[in-house]
Design a protein around this motif. Structure first.
Motif, PDB file in Angstrom:
ATOM      1  N   ASP A   9      48.354  34.014  43.199  1.00  0.00           N
ATOM      2  CA  ASP A   9      47.930  34.952  44.247  1.00  0.00           C
ATOM      3  C   ASP A   9      48.984  36.035  44.463  1.00  0.00           C
ATOM      4  O   ASP A   9      48.657  37.218  44.573  1.00  0.00           O
ATOM      5  N   GLU A  10      50.230  35.626  44.518  1.00  0.00           N
ATOM      6  CA  GLU A  10      51.333  36.577  44.706  1.00  0.00           C
ATOM      7  C   GLU A  10      51.380  37.564  43.526  1.00  0.00           C
ATOM      8  O   GLU A  10      51.601  38.758  43.712  1.00  0.00           O
ATOM      9  N   TYR A  11      51.163  37.060  42.323  1.00  0.00           N
ATOM     10  CA  TYR A  11      51.171  37.922  41.135  1.00  0.00           C
ATOM     11  C   TYR A  11      50.089  39.004  41.232  1.00  0.00           C
ATOM     12  O   TYR A  11      50.365  40.187  41.066  1.00  0.00           O
ATOM     13  N   TYR A  12      48.866  38.579  41.512  1.00  0.00           N
ATOM     14  CA  TYR A  12      47.756  39.538  41.561  1.00  0.00           C
ATOM     15  C   TYR A  12      47.922  40.532  42.707  1.00  0.00           C
ATOM     16  O   TYR A  12      47.575  41.701  42.573  1.00  0.00           O
ATOM     17  N   GLN A  13      48.461  40.085  43.823  1.00  0.00           N
ATOM     18  CA  GLN A  13      48.695  40.988  44.951  1.00  0.00           C
ATOM     19  C   GLN A  13      49.758  42.037  44.631  1.00  0.00           C
ATOM     20  O   GLN A  13      49.731  43.134  45.174  1.00  0.00           O
ATOM     21  N   SER A  14      50.683  41.698  43.740  1.00  0.00           N
ATOM     22  CA  SER A  14      51.791  42.607  43.424  1.00  0.00           C
ATOM     23  C   SER A  14      51.451  43.628  42.334  1.00  0.00           C
ATOM     24  O   SER A  14      52.258  44.508  42.041  1.00  0.00           O
ATOM     25  N   LEU A  15      50.275  43.532  41.765  1.00  0.00           N
ATOM     26  CA  LEU A  15      49.905  44.447  40.676  1.00  0.00           C
ATOM     27  C   LEU A  15      49.738  45.879  41.172  1.00  0.00           C
ATOM     28  O   LEU A  15      49.296  46.105  42.300  1.00  0.00           O
ATOM     29  N   PRO A  16      50.033  46.856  40.308  1.00  0.00           N
ATOM     30  CA  PRO A  16      49.751  48.245  40.685  1.00  0.00           C
ATOM     31  C   PRO A  16      48.240  48.432  40.856  1.00  0.00           C
ATOM     32  O   PRO A  16      47.433  47.748  40.218  1.00  0.00           O
ATOM     33  N   GLU A  17      47.861  49.332  41.715  1.00  0.00           N
ATOM     34  CA  GLU A  17      46.446  49.552  42.037  1.00  0.00           C
ATOM     35  C   GLU A  17      45.587  49.814  40.799  1.00  0.00           C
ATOM     36  O   GLU A  17      44.453  49.369  40.738  1.00  0.00           O
ATOM     37  N   ASP A  18      46.131  50.524  39.810  1.00  0.00           N
ATOM     38  CA  ASP A  18      45.334  50.861  38.633  1.00  0.00           C
ATOM     39  C   ASP A  18      45.047  49.649  37.737  1.00  0.00           C
ATOM     40  O   ASP A  18      44.241  49.733  36.822  1.00  0.00           O
ATOM     41  N   ARG A  19      45.672  48.525  37.988  1.00  0.00           N
ATOM     42  CA  ARG A  19      45.436  47.310  37.206  1.00  0.00           C
ATOM     43  C   ARG A  19      44.755  46.205  37.999  1.00  0.00           C
ATOM     44  O   ARG A  19      44.224  45.262  37.429  1.00  0.00           O
ATOM     45  N   LYS A  20      44.805  46.306  39.308  1.00  0.00           N
ATOM     46  CA  LYS A  20      44.338  45.210  40.168  1.00  0.00           C
ATOM     47  C   LYS A  20      42.891  44.809  39.912  1.00  0.00           C
ATOM     48  O   LYS A  20      42.578  43.628  39.793  1.00  0.00           O
ATOM     49  N   LYS A  21      41.993  45.782  39.842  1.00  0.00           N
ATOM     50  CA  LYS A  21      40.563  45.478  39.716  1.00  0.00           C
ATOM     51  C   LYS A  21      40.277  44.723  38.415  1.00  0.00           C
ATOM     52  O   LYS A  21      39.628  43.675  38.428  1.00  0.00           O
ATOM     53  N   ALA A  22      40.756  45.230  37.289  1.00  0.00           N
ATOM     54  CA  ALA A  22      40.491  44.592  35.992  1.00  0.00           C
ATOM     55  C   ALA A  22      41.130  43.210  35.912  1.00  0.00           C
ATOM     56  O   ALA A  22      40.508  42.243  35.463  1.00  0.00           O
ATOM     57  N   MET A  23      42.370  43.100  36.362  1.00  0.00           N
ATOM     58  CA  MET A  23      43.063  41.815  36.298  1.00  0.00           C
ATOM     59  C   MET A  23      42.391  40.779  37.204  1.00  0.00           C
ATOM     60  O   MET A  23      42.235  39.627  36.810  1.00  0.00           O
ATOM     61  N   THR A  24      41.995  41.196  38.383  1.00  0.00           N
ATOM     62  CA  THR A  24      41.327  40.284  39.310  1.00  0.00           C
ATOM     63  C   THR A  24      39.978  39.848  38.753  1.00  0.00           C
ATOM     64  O   THR A  24      39.599  38.678  38.857  1.00  0.00           O
ATOM     65  N   GLN A  25      39.262  40.771  38.123  1.00  0.00           N
ATOM     66  CA  GLN A  25      37.972  40.431  37.520  1.00  0.00           C
ATOM     67  C   GLN A  25      38.168  39.441  36.372  1.00  0.00           C
ATOM     68  O   GLN A  25      37.414  38.475  36.238  1.00  0.00           O
ATOM     69  N   LEU A  26      39.191  39.644  35.551  1.00  0.00           N
ATOM     70  CA  LEU A  26      39.477  38.707  34.465  1.00  0.00           C
ATOM     71  C   LEU A  26      39.844  37.329  35.014  1.00  0.00           C
ATOM     72  O   LEU A  26      39.398  36.302  34.491  1.00  0.00           O
ATOM     73  N   ARG A  27      40.624  37.307  36.067  1.00  0.00           N
ATOM     74  CA  ARG A  27      40.986  36.035  36.693  1.00  0.00           C
ATOM     75  C   ARG A  27      39.737  35.295  37.149  1.00  0.00           C
ATOM     76  O   ARG A  27      39.588  34.085  36.905  1.00  0.00           O
TER      77      ARG A  27
END
Length: 151
Positions: A9-27
């Motif tokens: 959770d901490e990792y995904y929250q710390s992502l830059p905005e331009d990566r958050k959506k794709a990374m969260t969707q993959l998760r």
């Protein structure tokens, strides 16, 4: 790039905005499609899914204190990386994935041994990754892993 995050959770929250959506969707795709038994955790500075010691007490041969890794995600400098240890160990799964990727994605597959480099967020094959995640159970992964150790 290894993160200092202590939890996924901490990792995904710390992502830059331009990566958050794709990374969260993959998760979410991995969480929804991996067979039961895999556990989400932080390993090697990135979030991933492992075979916990409760199911495979031997752990990872490199460091038996670590659970056996299976799939990890990382936001690298120039791409999103999906590390799938099973694809590295199963020629059949690798061939299936390469064929399906070519059939479904307009860009060329950029892949190392277990690393799928997703350079363009608009071309991430979410449905294909969902199917890939569903193709190997914990038991199958442990058998394949042990077979690789013996050879």
């Amino acid at each position: 790039m290894q993160s200092k995050a202590k939890t996924p959770d901490e990792y995904y929250q710390s992502l830059p905005e331009d990566r958050k959506k794709a990374m969260t969707q993959l998760r979410e795709i991995l969480r929804e499609n991996l067979p039961s038994g895999f556990e989400e955790t932080m390993t090697y500075g990135m979030p991933g899914f492992v075979v916990p010691h409760s199911l495979y007490p031997d752990g990872y041969h490199v460091n038996p204190k670590d659970p056996l890794p299976f799939i990890s995600l990382a936001s690298q400098k120039n791409f999103i990386a999906l590390y799938h240890m099973g694809i590295y160990s199963s020629p059949e799964l690798l061939t299936w994935f390469q064929t399906e990727y070519k059939n479904q994605v307009p860009t060329k597959l950029d892949m190392g041994k277990s690393c799928i480099r997703l350079k363009s967020q608009k071309n991430i094959p979410y449905e294909l990754i969902a199917e890939l995640a569903s193709k190997m159970t914990v038991e199958e992964w442990v058998q394949l892993y042990e077979k690789g150790l013996k050879s």
